[in-house]
Motif scaffolding. Structure first.
Motif, mmCIF file in Angstrom:
data_model
loop_
_atom_site.group_PDB
_atom_site.id
_atom_site.type_symbol
_atom_site.label_atom_id
_atom_site.label_comp_id
_atom_site.label_asym_id
_atom_site.label_seq_id
_atom_site.Cartn_x
_atom_site.Cartn_y
_atom_site.Cartn_z
ATOM 1 N N GLN A 1 5.919 4.235 -8.570
ATOM 2 C CA GLN A 1 5.769 4.776 -7.223
ATOM 3 C C GLN A 1 7.143 5.229 -6.739
ATOM 4 N N ASP B 1 0.869 -1.170 0.000
ATOM 5 C CA ASP B 1 0.000 0.000 0.000
ATOM 6 C C ASP B 1 0.915 1.232 0.000
ATOM 7 N N VAL C 1 9.741 10.917 2.909
ATOM 8 C CA VAL C 1 8.947 9.902 3.578
ATOM 9 C C VAL C 1 9.787 9.294 4.692
ATOM 10 N N LYS D 1 3.613 6.411 2.049
ATOM 11 C CA LYS D 1 3.857 7.834 1.788
ATOM 12 C C LYS D 1 3.167 8.755 2.789
ATOM 13 N N SER D 2 2.219 8.230 3.549
ATOM 14 C CA SER D 2 1.519 9.060 4.527
ATOM 15 C C SER D 2 2.398 9.387 5.742
ATOM 16 N N HIS D 3 3.508 8.697 5.893
ATOM 17 C CA HIS D 3 4.434 8.949 6.999
ATOM 18 C C HIS D 3 5.505 9.929 6.525
ATOM 19 N N ARG D 4 5.215 11.198 6.650
ATOM 20 C CA ARG D 4 6.103 12.241 6.142
ATOM 21 C C ARG D 4 7.383 12.340 6.975
ATOM 22 N N THR E 1 0.304 4.296 -0.728
ATOM 23 C CA THR E 1 -0.312 5.478 -0.117
ATOM 24 C C THR E 1 -0.060 5.485 1.386
ATOM 25 N N ALA E 2 -0.177 4.327 2.022
ATOM 26 C CA ALA E 2 0.063 4.234 3.469
ATOM 27 C C ALA E 2 1.520 4.554 3.796
#
Length: 124
Positions: A92, A59, A99, A64-67, A61-62
């Motif tokens: 990707q 995943d 990240v 990349k959500s951890h900046r 998106t998951a």
């Protein structure tokens, strides 16, 4: 395109900033993006299959959500690692200065197992 591209950049070399790009092709061949001869070897079929499976089930998106919120290591002679994965839904890109990468995730463990003989990557 390739299955995985790993670019290291930053740090200081004698003639300026350091950097190298490694490309893992879908057939298992590994080469650098420098002038030929640039072939480095071949990833064993089992490691290649494990990496393909990890890419297909990740995943992104998951992840990349951890900046990343710290100071990029390139600011103090360290290196940034930029991964580009040939995922089923399209390329990707994950950069360690953008990240907060968990190198213990199955995707990055599979990358390290496949490319470990060719490029030094962080481990969990």
């Amino acid at each position: 395109g390739g299955l995985v591209t790993v670019e290291t950049r930053g740090g200081l070399c004698a003639d300026g900033p350091c950097g190298t790009t490694f490309i893992l092709e879908r057939d298992g061949r590994v080469h650098q993006a420098a002038k030929p001869p640039n072939d480095l070897g071949t990833v064993p079929p089992a490691a290649l299959a494990a990496l393909e499976a990890a890419i297909g089930t990740t995943d992104f998106t998951a992840i990349k959500s951890h900046r990343f919120t710290g100071q990029c290591p390139t600011a103090f002679d360290g290196q940034e690692i930029v991964f580009e994965f040939g995922a089923p839904g399209g390329a990707q890109r994950i950069a360690t200065c953008e990240v907060d990468v968990d190198f213990g995730l199955p995707l990055f463990v599979a990358v390290a197992n496949a490319l470990g003989p060719f490029v030094l990557l962080p481990t969990p």
